[in-house]
Design an enzyme around this catalytic site. Structure first.
Site, short mmCIF file in Angstrom:
data_model
loop_
_atom_site.label_atom_id
_atom_site.label_comp_id
_atom_site.label_asym_id
_atom_site.label_seq_id
_atom_site.Cartn_x
_atom_site.Cartn_y
_atom_site.Cartn_z
N LYS A 212 0.83 -1.20 0.00
CA LYS A 212 0.00 0.00 0.00
C LYS A 212 0.87 1.25 0.00
O LYS A 212 2.00 1.21 0.48
CB LYS A 212 -0.86 0.02 1.28
CG LYS A 212 -1.99 -0.98 1.30
CD LYS A 212 -2.83 -0.83 2.57
CE LYS A 212 -3.96 -1.83 2.60
NZ LYS A 212 -4.98 -1.62 1.57
N ARG B 203 -10.42 -11.45 1.99
CA ARG B 203 -11.23 -12.54 1.44
C ARG B 203 -10.48 -13.87 1.51
O ARG B 203 -11.10 -14.92 1.59
CB ARG B 203 -11.66 -12.19 0.00
CG ARG B 203 -10.51 -12.00 -0.94
CD ARG B 203 -10.90 -11.24 -2.21
NE ARG B 203 -10.96 -9.79 -2.00
CZ ARG B 203 -11.26 -8.90 -2.94
NH1 ARG B 203 -11.57 -9.31 -4.16
NH2 ARG B 203 -11.29 -7.61 -2.67
N1 BES Z 1 -8.24 -3.63 4.36
C1 BES Z 1 -8.34 -3.27 3.00
C2 BES Z 1 -9.61 -2.50 2.69
C3 BES Z 1 -9.64 -1.08 3.15
C4 BES Z 1 -8.93 -0.11 2.47
C5 BES Z 1 -10.44 -0.70 4.20
C6 BES Z 1 -9.02 1.21 2.88
C7 BES Z 1 -10.53 0.61 4.58
C8 BES Z 1 -9.80 1.58 3.92
C9 BES Z 1 -8.33 -4.52 2.12
O1 BES Z 1 -7.55 -5.57 2.56
C10 BES Z 1 -7.79 -4.10 0.80
O2 BES Z 1 -6.65 -3.74 0.75
N2 BES Z 1 -8.61 -4.16 -0.23
C11 BES Z 1 -8.20 -3.76 -1.53
C12 BES Z 1 -8.77 -4.73 -2.52
C13 BES Z 1 -8.23 -4.54 -3.92
C14 BES Z 1 -6.76 -4.91 -3.97
C15 BES Z 1 -9.02 -5.41 -4.86
C16 BES Z 1 -8.75 -2.35 -1.78
O3 BES Z 1 -9.87 -2.07 -1.37
O4 BES Z 1 -8.02 -1.54 -2.33
MN MN Z 2 -5.54 -5.38 1.94
#
Ligand code: BES
Ligand code: MN
Ligand code: ZN
Length: 486
Positions: free
Chosen positions: A270, A344
Protein backbone atom coordinates in the site's frame (compact mmCIF):
# COMPACT_ATOMS: atom_id res chain seq x y z
CA UNK A 1 -21.18 3.10 34.59
CA UNK A 2 -24.49 2.53 36.27
CA UNK A 3 -27.67 2.94 34.22
CA UNK A 4 -31.13 3.09 35.76
CA UNK A 5 -34.55 4.44 35.09
CA UNK A 6 -36.04 6.94 37.50
CA UNK A 7 -39.76 7.44 37.82
CA UNK A 8 -40.62 11.10 38.12
CA UNK A 9 -44.14 12.42 38.10
CA UNK A 10 -45.12 15.42 36.03
CA UNK A 11 -43.90 18.71 37.45
CA UNK A 12 -41.29 17.09 39.70
CA UNK A 13 -38.29 17.26 37.36
CA UNK A 14 -36.91 20.45 38.87
CA UNK A 15 -36.92 18.86 42.32
CA UNK A 16 -34.88 15.87 41.21
CA UNK A 17 -31.76 15.04 43.21
CA UNK A 18 -28.96 14.66 40.66
CA UNK A 19 -25.69 16.45 39.97
CA UNK A 20 -26.92 17.43 36.54
CA UNK A 21 -30.14 17.44 34.63
CA UNK A 22 -29.96 16.90 30.88
CA UNK A 23 -33.14 17.78 29.05
CA UNK A 24 -33.46 16.79 25.40
CA UNK A 25 -36.02 18.85 23.60
CA UNK A 26 -37.41 18.97 20.08
CA UNK A 27 -39.85 21.24 18.30
CA UNK A 28 -39.52 25.01 18.41
CA UNK A 29 -41.05 25.95 21.76
CA UNK A 30 -41.12 24.68 25.31
CA UNK A 31 -43.79 22.09 25.95
CA UNK A 32 -46.44 22.89 28.55
CA UNK A 33 -45.58 19.60 30.26
CA UNK A 34 -42.13 20.90 31.21
CA UNK A 35 -41.64 22.22 34.78
CA UNK A 36 -41.89 26.00 35.06
CA UNK A 37 -38.29 26.66 36.26
CA UNK A 38 -36.84 24.65 33.37
CA UNK A 39 -39.16 26.23 30.83
CA UNK A 40 -38.24 29.66 32.25
CA UNK A 41 -34.49 28.98 31.91
CA UNK A 42 -34.94 27.93 28.29
CA UNK A 43 -37.23 30.82 27.38
CA UNK A 44 -34.80 33.29 28.96
CA UNK A 45 -31.84 31.80 27.08
CA UNK A 46 -33.74 32.00 23.79
CA UNK A 47 -34.63 35.64 24.49
CA UNK A 48 -30.95 36.43 25.05
CA UNK A 49 -29.80 34.60 21.92
CA UNK A 50 -28.08 31.87 23.94
CA UNK A 51 -30.19 28.97 22.71
CA UNK A 52 -32.13 27.94 19.64
CA UNK A 53 -34.46 24.99 19.04
CA UNK A 54 -32.14 23.68 16.36
CA UNK A 55 -30.49 20.27 16.20
CA UNK A 56 -26.96 20.44 17.59
CA UNK A 57 -27.58 23.43 19.90
CA UNK A 58 -27.01 23.06 23.62
CA UNK A 59 -27.46 25.30 26.64
CA UNK A 60 -25.56 25.06 29.92
CA UNK A 61 -26.86 26.71 33.07
CA UNK A 62 -24.99 26.52 36.34
CA UNK A 63 -27.07 26.65 39.55
CA UNK A 64 -30.30 27.22 37.62
CA UNK A 65 -32.93 29.10 39.57
CA UNK A 66 -35.64 26.91 41.12
CA UNK A 67 -33.93 23.67 40.09
CA UNK A 68 -32.39 21.31 42.61
CA UNK A 69 -29.70 19.91 40.30
CA UNK A 70 -26.57 22.10 40.26
CA UNK A 71 -26.32 21.96 36.48
CA UNK A 72 -28.88 22.09 33.74
CA UNK A 73 -28.02 21.17 30.17
CA UNK A 74 -30.59 21.49 27.43
CA UNK A 75 -29.91 19.82 24.08
CA UNK A 76 -32.02 20.43 20.99
CA UNK A 77 -32.90 17.34 18.95
CA UNK A 78 -34.57 18.97 15.96
CA UNK A 79 -37.02 16.09 15.65
CA UNK A 80 -38.94 13.48 17.63
CA UNK A 81 -37.03 10.40 16.42
CA UNK A 82 -34.85 8.30 18.73
CA UNK A 83 -31.99 8.93 16.32
CA UNK A 84 -32.33 12.69 16.84
CA UNK A 85 -32.62 12.06 20.60
CA UNK A 86 -29.36 10.11 20.56
CA UNK A 87 -27.48 12.75 18.57
CA UNK A 88 -28.68 15.47 20.96
CA UNK A 89 -27.72 13.29 23.93
CA UNK A 90 -24.20 12.93 22.59
CA UNK A 91 -23.98 16.75 22.37
CA UNK A 92 -25.35 17.25 25.87
CA UNK A 93 -23.17 14.57 27.43
CA UNK A 94 -20.18 16.09 25.63
CA UNK A 95 -20.81 19.27 27.65
CA UNK A 96 -21.07 17.37 30.92
CA UNK A 97 -18.45 14.67 30.73
CA UNK A 98 -15.52 16.92 31.61
CA UNK A 99 -17.26 18.54 34.60
CA UNK A 100 -17.68 17.45 38.20
CA UNK A 101 -21.10 15.84 37.86
CA UNK A 102 -21.23 12.19 38.90
CA UNK A 103 -24.92 11.55 38.42
CA UNK A 104 -26.78 12.91 35.44
CA UNK A 105 -30.51 12.50 35.06
CA UNK A 106 -31.75 12.59 31.48
CA UNK A 107 -35.27 13.65 30.58
CA UNK A 108 -37.27 13.99 27.41
CA UNK A 109 -38.32 17.63 27.43
CA UNK A 110 -41.42 16.92 25.38
CA UNK A 111 -44.38 14.90 26.57
CA UNK A 112 -44.25 11.49 24.98
CA UNK A 113 -43.46 7.96 26.00
CA UNK A 114 -39.98 6.80 26.93
CA UNK A 115 -39.38 3.62 24.95
CA UNK A 116 -36.90 0.73 25.08
CA UNK A 117 -35.08 2.38 22.21
CA UNK A 118 -34.62 5.57 24.27
CA UNK A 119 -33.11 3.51 27.08
CA UNK A 120 -30.71 1.74 24.76
CA UNK A 121 -29.77 5.00 23.03
CA UNK A 122 -28.98 6.60 26.38
CA UNK A 123 -26.78 3.77 27.63
CA UNK A 124 -24.82 3.53 24.39
CA UNK A 125 -24.46 7.32 23.98
CA UNK A 126 -23.25 7.76 27.57
CA UNK A 127 -20.75 4.95 27.32
CA UNK A 128 -19.47 6.28 23.99
CA UNK A 129 -19.14 9.80 25.43
CA UNK A 130 -16.92 8.80 28.36
CA UNK A 131 -14.69 6.31 26.52
CA UNK A 132 -11.04 7.38 26.63
CA UNK A 133 -8.24 5.51 24.89
CA UNK A 134 -5.28 5.43 27.25
CA UNK A 135 -3.43 2.11 26.85
CA UNK A 136 -0.50 3.73 25.04
CA UNK A 137 -1.23 7.35 26.03
CA UNK A 138 -0.63 7.97 29.73
CA UNK A 139 -1.25 11.69 29.15
CA UNK A 140 -4.84 11.08 28.03
CA UNK A 141 -7.50 13.09 29.93
CA UNK A 142 -8.59 11.66 33.28
CA UNK A 143 -11.66 9.45 33.34
CA UNK A 144 -14.94 11.34 33.44
CA UNK A 145 -16.47 11.78 36.90
CA UNK A 146 -19.77 10.65 35.39
CA UNK A 147 -20.64 7.22 36.77
CA UNK A 148 -24.40 7.16 37.06
CA UNK A 149 -26.96 7.93 34.41
CA UNK A 150 -30.67 7.77 35.01
CA UNK A 151 -33.46 8.01 32.49
CA UNK A 152 -36.44 9.95 33.76
CA UNK A 153 -39.76 8.37 32.82
CA UNK A 154 -43.38 8.01 33.85
CA UNK A 155 -44.45 4.95 35.80
CA UNK A 156 -46.13 3.46 32.74
CA UNK A 157 -42.85 3.52 30.80
CA UNK A 158 -40.60 2.19 33.55
CA UNK A 159 -40.44 -1.38 32.30
CA UNK A 160 -39.58 -0.38 28.76
CA UNK A 161 -36.99 2.11 29.96
CA UNK A 162 -35.31 -0.45 32.19
CA UNK A 163 -35.29 -3.11 29.50
CA UNK A 164 -33.77 -0.70 26.99
CA UNK A 165 -31.14 0.46 29.48
CA UNK A 166 -30.12 -3.12 30.29
CA UNK A 167 -29.79 -4.04 26.63
CA UNK A 168 -27.98 -0.76 25.97
CA UNK A 169 -25.54 -1.45 28.79
CA UNK A 170 -24.63 -4.82 27.27
CA UNK A 171 -24.32 -3.35 23.77
CA UNK A 172 -22.24 -0.49 25.15
CA UNK A 173 -19.85 -2.88 26.86
CA UNK A 174 -19.47 -4.75 23.57
CA UNK A 175 -18.89 -1.51 21.67
CA UNK A 176 -16.32 -0.32 24.21
CA UNK A 177 -14.46 -3.64 23.99
CA UNK A 178 -14.45 -3.49 20.19
CA UNK A 179 -13.21 0.12 20.23
CA UNK A 180 -10.41 -0.74 22.63
CA UNK A 181 -9.24 -3.80 20.64
CA UNK A 182 -9.24 -1.87 17.37
CA UNK A 183 -7.62 1.28 18.78
CA UNK A 184 -4.63 -0.60 20.15
CA UNK A 185 -1.72 -0.37 17.70
CA UNK A 186 -0.66 -3.44 15.75
CA UNK A 187 2.45 -3.95 17.90
CA UNK A 188 0.09 -4.37 20.87
CA UNK A 189 -3.02 -5.82 19.24
CA UNK A 190 -1.48 -8.88 17.60
CA UNK A 191 -3.28 -12.12 16.71
CA UNK A 192 -1.98 -13.44 20.04
CA UNK A 193 -3.52 -10.49 21.88
CA UNK A 194 -6.89 -11.12 20.21
CA UNK A 195 -6.70 -14.75 21.27
CA UNK A 196 -5.89 -13.69 24.84
CA UNK A 197 -8.84 -11.32 24.88
CA UNK A 198 -11.11 -14.09 23.62
CA UNK A 199 -9.76 -16.31 26.40
CA UNK A 200 -10.51 -13.64 28.98
CA UNK A 201 -14.02 -13.21 27.63
CA UNK A 202 -14.59 -16.96 27.67
CA UNK A 203 -13.42 -17.22 31.26
CA UNK A 204 -15.54 -14.32 32.48
CA UNK A 205 -18.70 -15.52 30.77
CA UNK A 206 -18.33 -19.29 30.78
CA UNK A 207 -17.89 -19.62 27.01
CA UNK A 208 -16.26 -22.45 25.10
CA UNK A 209 -13.05 -21.46 23.38
CA UNK A 210 -10.64 -23.03 20.94
CA UNK A 211 -7.57 -21.29 19.54
CA UNK A 212 -5.88 -23.06 16.65
CA UNK A 213 -2.30 -22.21 15.76
CA UNK A 214 -0.33 -22.65 12.56
CA UNK A 215 0.26 -26.38 12.87
CA UNK A 216 -3.44 -27.14 13.37
CA UNK A 217 -4.46 -24.78 10.58
CA UNK A 218 -1.98 -26.55 8.30
CA UNK A 219 -3.35 -29.95 9.25
CA UNK A 220 -6.88 -28.77 8.46
CA UNK A 221 -5.73 -27.53 5.05
CA UNK A 222 -6.49 -23.82 5.26
CA UNK A 223 -4.09 -23.04 2.42
CA UNK A 224 -5.58 -19.63 1.74
CA UNK A 225 -5.44 -18.32 5.32
CA UNK A 226 -1.92 -19.75 5.68
CA UNK A 227 -0.81 -18.01 2.50
CA UNK A 228 -1.62 -14.58 3.93
CA UNK A 229 -0.07 -15.36 7.32
CA UNK A 230 3.18 -16.77 5.91
CA UNK A 231 4.67 -13.33 5.18
CA UNK A 232 4.68 -12.34 8.85
CA UNK A 233 6.81 -13.37 11.83
CA UNK A 234 3.81 -12.77 14.08
CA UNK A 235 2.13 -16.15 14.74
CA UNK A 236 -1.38 -16.57 13.32
CA UNK A 237 -4.39 -17.50 15.49
CA UNK A 238 -7.68 -19.05 14.46
CA UNK A 239 -10.12 -18.25 17.23
CA UNK A 240 -13.41 -20.09 17.76
CA UNK A 241 -15.56 -18.97 20.71
CA UNK A 242 -18.96 -20.40 21.52
CA UNK A 243 -21.88 -19.16 23.57
CA UNK A 244 -24.39 -21.91 24.38
CA UNK A 245 -27.77 -20.55 25.42
CA UNK A 246 -29.91 -23.32 23.93
CA UNK A 247 -29.85 -27.09 23.43
CA UNK A 248 -26.73 -28.33 21.67
CA UNK A 249 -28.90 -29.64 18.85
CA UNK A 250 -30.10 -26.14 17.98
CA UNK A 251 -28.24 -24.80 14.92
CA UNK A 252 -26.12 -21.79 15.92
CA UNK A 253 -25.82 -18.30 14.54
CA UNK A 254 -22.23 -18.00 13.29
CA UNK A 255 -20.34 -14.71 13.10
CA UNK A 256 -17.02 -14.53 11.25
CA UNK A 257 -14.75 -11.50 11.72
CA UNK A 258 -11.76 -10.44 9.62
CA UNK A 259 -8.79 -10.26 11.98
CA UNK A 260 -5.97 -8.70 9.97
CA UNK A 261 -4.12 -6.98 12.80
CA UNK A 262 -2.12 -5.00 10.24
CA UNK A 263 -2.55 -4.77 6.48
CA UNK A 264 0.53 -3.48 4.65
CA UNK A 265 -0.88 -4.90 1.41
CA UNK A 266 1.94 -7.46 1.32
CA UNK A 267 4.03 -7.53 -1.87
CA UNK A 268 1.25 -5.50 -3.54
CA UNK A 269 2.22 -2.94 -0.93
CA UNK A 270 0.00 0.00 0.00
CA UNK A 271 1.05 3.67 -0.30
CA UNK A 272 2.51 5.05 2.96
CA UNK A 273 -0.06 7.80 3.47
CA UNK A 274 -2.54 6.80 6.17
CA UNK A 275 -1.19 3.27 6.26
CA UNK A 276 -1.31 3.51 10.07
CA UNK A 277 -5.08 3.16 9.76
CA UNK A 278 -4.58 -0.43 8.61
CA UNK A 279 -4.21 -1.32 12.30
CA UNK A 280 -8.03 -1.08 12.21
CA UNK A 281 -8.17 -3.93 9.68
CA UNK A 282 -9.20 -6.25 12.52
CA UNK A 283 -12.36 -4.19 13.05
CA UNK A 284 -14.50 -7.15 11.95
CA UNK A 285 -12.86 -9.38 14.54
CA UNK A 286 -13.24 -6.69 17.19
CA UNK A 287 -16.95 -6.29 16.48
CA UNK A 288 -17.57 -10.04 16.50
CA UNK A 289 -15.85 -10.38 19.89
CA UNK A 290 -17.70 -7.30 21.16
CA UNK A 291 -21.01 -8.80 20.05
CA UNK A 292 -20.13 -12.07 21.76
CA UNK A 293 -19.59 -10.10 24.95
CA UNK A 294 -22.95 -8.35 24.63
CA UNK A 295 -24.75 -11.63 23.92
CA UNK A 296 -23.01 -13.43 26.78
CA UNK A 297 -24.33 -10.70 29.09
CA UNK A 298 -27.88 -10.73 27.71
CA UNK A 299 -28.10 -14.53 27.68
CA UNK A 300 -30.68 -15.10 24.94
CA UNK A 301 -31.87 -18.67 24.30
CA UNK A 302 -29.75 -19.46 21.27
CA UNK A 303 -26.33 -20.71 20.30
CA UNK A 304 -23.68 -18.41 18.89
CA UNK A 305 -20.33 -19.31 17.37
CA UNK A 306 -17.74 -16.60 16.70
CA UNK A 307 -14.88 -17.34 14.34
CA UNK A 308 -11.88 -15.04 13.96
CA UNK A 309 -9.03 -15.82 11.58
CA UNK A 310 -6.24 -13.50 12.77
CA UNK A 311 -2.86 -12.68 11.21
CA UNK A 312 -0.79 -9.87 9.71
CA UNK A 313 -0.45 -9.13 5.99
CA UNK A 314 3.26 -8.38 5.49
CA UNK A 315 5.78 -8.32 2.65
CA UNK A 316 8.84 -10.51 3.28
CA UNK A 317 11.03 -13.19 1.73
CA UNK A 318 8.36 -15.71 2.61
CA UNK A 319 5.37 -13.64 1.55
CA UNK A 320 2.95 -14.69 -1.17
CA UNK A 321 3.63 -13.18 -4.61
CA UNK A 322 1.14 -12.02 -7.25
CA UNK A 323 0.33 -15.03 -9.39
CA UNK A 324 0.81 -17.57 -6.60
CA UNK A 325 -1.89 -20.22 -6.56
CA UNK A 326 -3.12 -21.67 -3.27
CA UNK A 327 -5.62 -24.35 -2.32
CA UNK A 328 -8.32 -23.24 0.09
CA UNK A 329 -9.90 -25.43 2.78
CA UNK A 330 -12.85 -25.93 0.41
CA UNK A 331 -10.53 -27.52 -2.17
CA UNK A 332 -11.05 -24.67 -4.62
CA UNK A 333 -7.83 -23.09 -5.88
CA UNK A 334 -7.18 -19.36 -5.88
CA UNK A 335 -4.80 -17.32 -8.00
CA UNK A 336 -3.61 -14.46 -5.78
CA UNK A 337 -3.42 -11.65 -8.30
CA UNK A 338 -3.19 -8.95 -5.65
CA UNK A 339 -1.79 -9.71 -2.21
CA UNK A 340 -3.66 -6.67 -0.84
CA UNK A 341 -6.97 -8.48 -1.36
CA UNK A 342 -6.05 -10.58 1.70
CA UNK A 343 -9.25 -10.26 3.73
CA UNK A 344 -11.23 -12.54 1.44
CA UNK A 345 -8.34 -15.03 1.51
CA UNK A 346 -8.54 -15.51 5.26
CA UNK A 347 -12.35 -15.29 5.38
CA UNK A 348 -12.94 -17.96 2.74
CA UNK A 349 -11.28 -20.63 4.88
CA UNK A 350 -13.15 -19.47 7.97
CA UNK A 351 -16.42 -19.63 6.01
CA UNK A 352 -15.66 -23.21 4.96
CA UNK A 353 -14.73 -24.07 8.55
CA UNK A 354 -18.13 -22.69 9.65
CA UNK A 355 -19.88 -25.55 7.81
CA UNK A 356 -18.99 -27.96 10.60
CA UNK A 357 -21.37 -26.15 12.96
CA UNK A 358 -24.34 -26.72 10.62
CA UNK A 359 -25.26 -23.06 11.09
CA UNK A 360 -28.75 -21.59 11.04
CA UNK A 361 -27.14 -18.52 9.49
CA UNK A 362 -23.64 -17.10 8.96
CA UNK A 363 -22.75 -13.41 8.88
CA UNK A 364 -19.19 -12.34 8.14
CA UNK A 365 -17.94 -8.88 9.06
CA UNK A 366 -14.90 -7.30 7.45
CA UNK A 367 -13.10 -4.06 6.64
CA UNK A 368 -12.93 -5.58 3.21
CA UNK A 369 -12.74 -2.97 0.46
CA UNK A 370 -11.86 0.65 -0.16
CA UNK A 371 -14.51 0.46 -2.88
CA UNK A 372 -17.22 0.13 -0.21
CA UNK A 373 -16.07 3.43 1.31
CA UNK A 374 -16.36 5.04 -2.13
CA UNK A 375 -19.85 3.61 -2.59
CA UNK A 376 -21.37 4.33 0.83
CA UNK A 377 -19.06 6.71 2.67
CA UNK A 378 -18.91 6.46 6.44
CA UNK A 379 -22.57 6.26 7.41
CA UNK A 380 -23.86 2.91 6.16
CA UNK A 381 -22.06 -0.42 6.30
CA UNK A 382 -22.41 -2.42 3.07
CA UNK A 383 -24.66 -5.48 3.36
CA UNK A 384 -24.55 -8.28 0.81
CA UNK A 385 -26.77 -11.33 0.64
CA UNK A 386 -28.81 -13.19 -1.94
CA UNK A 387 -31.35 -14.06 0.77
CA UNK A 388 -34.14 -11.45 0.84
CA UNK A 389 -35.51 -12.53 4.21
CA UNK A 390 -32.07 -12.35 5.79
CA UNK A 391 -31.50 -8.92 4.23
CA UNK A 392 -34.75 -7.72 5.79
CA UNK A 393 -33.72 -9.06 9.23
CA UNK A 394 -30.38 -7.29 9.04
CA UNK A 395 -32.01 -4.04 7.90
CA UNK A 396 -34.50 -4.28 10.76
CA UNK A 397 -31.67 -4.84 13.25
CA UNK A 398 -29.81 -1.87 11.82
CA UNK A 399 -32.86 0.38 12.17
CA UNK A 400 -33.57 -0.71 15.76
CA UNK A 401 -29.97 -0.28 16.84
CA UNK A 402 -29.38 3.02 15.00
CA UNK A 403 -26.39 1.34 13.34
CA UNK A 404 -27.24 1.69 9.64
CA UNK A 405 -26.42 -0.70 6.83
CA UNK A 406 -27.43 -0.61 3.16
CA UNK A 407 -28.12 -3.56 0.92
CA UNK A 408 -25.79 -3.90 -2.06
CA UNK A 409 -26.25 -6.08 -5.15
CA UNK A 410 -24.94 -9.62 -5.44
CA UNK A 411 -26.15 -10.75 -8.88
CA UNK A 412 -24.65 -13.76 -10.62
CA UNK A 413 -23.43 -11.47 -13.43
CA UNK A 414 -20.67 -10.07 -11.22
CA UNK A 415 -19.10 -13.51 -10.80
CA UNK A 416 -17.41 -13.43 -14.22
CA UNK A 417 -14.91 -10.92 -12.85
CA UNK A 418 -13.25 -13.67 -10.80
CA UNK A 419 -12.27 -15.92 -13.74
CA UNK A 420 -8.66 -17.10 -13.78
CA UNK A 421 -6.65 -19.06 -16.37
CA UNK A 422 -4.57 -20.72 -13.67
CA UNK A 423 -6.96 -21.48 -10.80
CA UNK A 424 -10.65 -21.92 -9.98
CA UNK A 425 -10.78 -18.20 -9.36
CA UNK A 426 -8.69 -15.08 -9.04
CA UNK A 427 -8.83 -13.08 -5.80
CA UNK A 428 -9.66 -9.76 -7.49
CA UNK A 429 -11.81 -8.37 -10.25
CA UNK A 430 -11.57 -4.98 -12.01
CA UNK A 431 -11.72 -1.75 -9.99
CA UNK A 432 -15.35 -1.15 -10.87
CA UNK A 433 -17.73 -2.70 -8.36
CA UNK A 434 -14.85 -3.78 -6.15
CA UNK A 435 -16.91 -4.32 -3.01
CA UNK A 436 -19.37 -6.48 -4.95
CA UNK A 437 -16.75 -8.74 -6.53
CA UNK A 438 -15.19 -9.16 -3.08
CA UNK A 439 -18.57 -10.35 -1.82
CA UNK A 440 -18.96 -12.59 -4.88
CA UNK A 441 -15.62 -14.18 -4.02
CA UNK A 442 -16.84 -14.99 -0.49
CA UNK A 443 -20.13 -16.29 -1.87
CA UNK A 444 -18.25 -19.12 -3.59
CA UNK A 445 -17.51 -20.54 -0.14
CA UNK A 446 -20.96 -20.23 1.38
CA UNK A 447 -23.17 -22.64 -0.58
CA UNK A 448 -24.11 -24.76 2.44
CA UNK A 449 -25.96 -22.23 4.63
CA UNK A 450 -27.85 -18.92 4.73
CA UNK A 451 -25.22 -16.19 4.53
CA UNK A 452 -24.70 -12.45 4.56
CA UNK A 453 -21.58 -10.30 4.41
CA UNK A 454 -21.06 -6.88 6.01
CA UNK A 455 -18.35 -4.63 4.57
CA UNK A 456 -17.48 -2.20 7.37
CA UNK A 457 -14.48 -0.53 5.71
CA UNK A 458 -16.21 2.87 5.97
CA UNK A 459 -17.82 2.48 9.38
CA UNK A 460 -15.39 0.65 11.69
CA UNK A 461 -13.28 3.71 12.39
CA UNK A 462 -13.06 7.47 11.94
CA UNK A 463 -10.11 9.28 10.36
CA UNK A 464 -8.91 12.83 10.99
CA UNK A 465 -8.75 14.75 14.26
CA UNK A 466 -11.00 12.25 16.04
CA UNK A 467 -9.25 9.22 14.60
CA UNK A 468 -10.40 6.09 16.36
CA UNK A 469 -12.49 2.96 16.25
CA UNK A 470 -16.28 3.27 16.42
CA UNK A 471 -17.16 -0.18 17.72
CA UNK A 472 -19.57 -0.59 14.82
CA UNK A 473 -21.36 -2.80 13.92
CA UNK A 474 -21.68 -4.29 17.43
CA UNK A 475 -25.14 -2.71 17.93
CA UNK A 476 -26.42 -4.04 14.60
CA UNK A 477 -24.97 -7.52 15.16
CA UNK A 478 -26.27 -7.76 18.72
CA UNK A 479 -29.79 -6.89 17.60
CA UNK A 480 -29.54 -9.30 14.71
CA UNK A 481 -28.37 -12.17 16.93
CA UNK A 482 -31.10 -11.42 19.50
CA UNK A 483 -33.67 -11.50 16.68
CA UNK A 484 -32.64 -15.09 15.89
CA UNK A 485 -33.70 -16.41 19.32
CA UNK A 486 -36.81 -18.57 19.70
N1 BES B 1 -8.24 -3.63 4.36
C1 BES B 1 -8.34 -3.27 3.00
C2 BES B 1 -9.61 -2.50 2.69
C3 BES B 1 -9.64 -1.08 3.15
C4 BES B 1 -8.93 -0.11 2.47
C5 BES B 1 -10.44 -0.70 4.20
C6 BES B 1 -9.02 1.21 2.88
C7 BES B 1 -10.53 0.61 4.58
C8 BES B 1 -9.80 1.58 3.92
C9 BES B 1 -8.33 -4.52 2.12
O1 BES B 1 -7.55 -5.57 2.56
C10 BES B 1 -7.79 -4.10 0.80
O2 BES B 1 -6.65 -3.74 0.75
N2 BES B 1 -8.61 -4.16 -0.23
C11 BES B 1 -8.20 -3.76 -1.53
C12 BES B 1 -8.77 -4.73 -2.52
C13 BES B 1 -8.23 -4.54 -3.92
C14 BES B 1 -6.76 -4.91 -3.97
C15 BES B 1 -9.02 -5.41 -4.86
C16 BES B 1 -8.75 -2.35 -1.78
O3 BES B 1 -9.87 -2.07 -1.37
O4 BES B 1 -8.02 -1.54 -2.33
MN1 MN C 1 -5.54 -5.38 1.94
ZN1 ZN D 1 -7.27 -5.66 4.58
Amino acid sequence: MDFRHQIVSAGALSGLAADALLVVIHGDAVDSSLDAPIAAAITDAVAHGDFQFKAGRTLYVHRPAGIKAARLVVAAAGGPTVRAFKTALAQGLGQLKGLGAKHVAVALGNAGPVTEQHGEALATAASDAVYVYRHTKPSAPADSALNKVTLVCAKADARAAQKGLARGQAVAAGVAAAREFANRPANHCTPTYLAEQAKKLAKEHGLKLEVLDRKEVEKLGMGSFLAVAQGSDEPLKFIVARYEGAAKTQPPVVLVGKGITFDTGGISIKPSAEMDEMKFDMGGAASVLGTLRAIAELKPKLNLVCIVPACENMPSGRAIKPGDVVTSLSGQTIEILNTDAEGRLILCDALTYAERFKPAVVVDVATLTGACVIALGHHHSGMFTADDALAEQLLAASRESLDPCWRMPLDEEYDDALKSNFADMGNVGPRAGGSITAAMFLRRFTGKYRWAHLDIAGTAWKSGANKGATGRPVPLLTHFVLSQAG
